[in-house]
Motif scaffolding. Structure first.
Motif: not given
Length: 410
Positions: A351-365
């Motif tokens: 999920t985009y939420g997991l991506f943001e939580a694990r990387t600290g980056l915005s899903a928009q990237s």
């Protein structure tokens, strides 16, 4: 076993204070035991042939290493994985002392999955039960094949009957669960031979099967002298038929090479693929950690066992083997690429939420990359998850490369 002063202090802290929720990923522990009876010609892991092994010295060094590594006492270990090499070459008493030492130096979740790799050639009648008594609750058996001819081509020290015997020993050991490692695409293997191997494994009813294609890696004997391998059409037919057979037999594919009964997924590996954190101890072990500030870094330990055994004696004295080597902070481009390299192995994707939580980056990237790969038919959206299509899984290396390369342009 009497807790160390450090462990006793930690227990008081845990019992006497309410800690704030930690937003960091789950934390596992990887323990590497580097010796094996014989180095297989396809193996690129950090393993070393040895007739004798300094078990006592090595366990001592592992525990000193753990004291150096386990810095954040508020984080509990959710899983432990003892890999190699061949960990089952170590005696039950050595594994018991290792597990007692880990428990006295760390906080471990009550339901932690604790896996140990074992090879059929090193499994004696009562040995696995001894490991379970020491605290192991999951075995991963390096079967690779049940076909004697294939095992000879792979340089394995066991035969098909020993492999079946090891499965029965795992079932009788008292462990909560176990896994079979099987390979396909072996030298001189036909599609029929590959399916027969898989059928034999399924008939033994393991809760989990890791079924993956043999790949020729640099720095292996097979790389310098490649064996005759099945052609692409044979591999494609075998993979399609094998996947159908596994599904019909009640196994669910949850990762590129991992199949399990419901609820029997390997939690330690799921943490890897979900971009979780894991400490690393042992010669050549690799770790990944997220700081309280959200900075992600990777590190490794020296590869040669004798160099590793020269490790320090306290947390403030970590020369030679147990110091972190190759430590690097993951910058934005590597975070995006490495996250995709792991998470896109999962059938469910991310999920985009997991991506943001694990990387600290915005899903928009990563949105432009996701959009492009969807147009190419390599990615799809399922509910709120980004996942690889069947075509994307077949060309996973190319798909992951797009995240590494694309992020440098975003």
């Amino acid at each position: 076993m009497t807790p160390t002063p450090r462990a006793a202090q930690r227990e008081l802290q845990i019992a006497g204070t309410a800690t704030k929720p930690d937003s960091r990923p789950p934390l596992g522990l990887y323990v590497h035991i580097p010796w094996c009876e014989k180095k297989c010609p396809y193996c690129d892991f950090n393993s070393h042939e040895a007739l004798s092994r300094p078990e006592t010295r090595y366990v001592d060094t592992l525990l000193r290493d753990l004291e150096f590594e386990y810095e954040d006492e508020d984080r509990r270990l959710t899983s432990i994985f003892i890999g190699g090499g061949t960990p089952s070459l170590f005696s039950e008493s050595s594994i018991r002392r290792l597990m007692e030492g880990i428990r006295s130096r760390t906080a471990i979740s009550d339901d932690a999955e604790i896996t140990m790799e074992a090879n059929p050639g090193s499994v004696e009648r009562d040995r696995l039960a001894g490991y379970v008594d020491a605290g192991i609750n999951r075995f991963s058996l390096g079967i690779q094949s049940f076909n004697d001819r294939s095992l000879q081509h792979l340089g394995r020290v066991h035969d098909g009957e020993a492999a079946k015997f090891a499965v029965q020993r795992a079932r009788d050991s008292g462990a909560q669960t176990f896994n079979l490692d099987l390979m396909h695409g072996l030298p001189h293997q036909s599609a029929e031979d590959g399916l027969e191997d898989l059928l034999t494994g399924i008939a033994l009813a393991p809760p989990h099967i890791s079924w993956y294609q043999l790949t020729i890696e640099p720095n292996t004997r097979f790389y310098s002298k490649p064996p005759p391998l099945p052609v692409e059409e044979v591999l494609g037919s075998l993979e399609d038929s094998g996947a159908a057979l596994l599904r019909e037999s009640g196994y669910r594919q949850y990762e590129v090479s991992a199949w399990s009964r419901p609820g029997e997924e390997c939690r330690h590996n799921l943490n890897y693929w979900s971009f979780g954190d894991y400490l690393a101890i042992g010669a050549g072990a690799h770790g990944k950690l997220t700081s309280a500030q959200g900075v992600v870094h990777r590190y490794s330990k020296t590869r040669q066992p004798e160099d590793y055994l020269r490790g320090g004696t306290t947390r403030n004295d970590a020369p030679a083997g147990i110091e972190r080597r190759g430590s690097r902070v993951l910058e934005a481009a590597d975070l995006r690429g490495e996250f995709a390299m792991n998470a896109l192995r999962l059938n469910s994707g991310f999920t985009y939420g997991l991506f943001e939580a694990r990387t600290g980056l915005s899903a928009q990237s990563i949105q432009p990359i996701v959009d492009t790969q969807r147009e190419l038919g390599l990615l799809e959206m399922a509910a709120d998850c980004v996942r690889a299509t069947a075509r994307g899984q077949r060309y996973l290396d190319n798909l992951v490369a797009a995240f590494f390369e694309g992020t440098r342009r975003v």
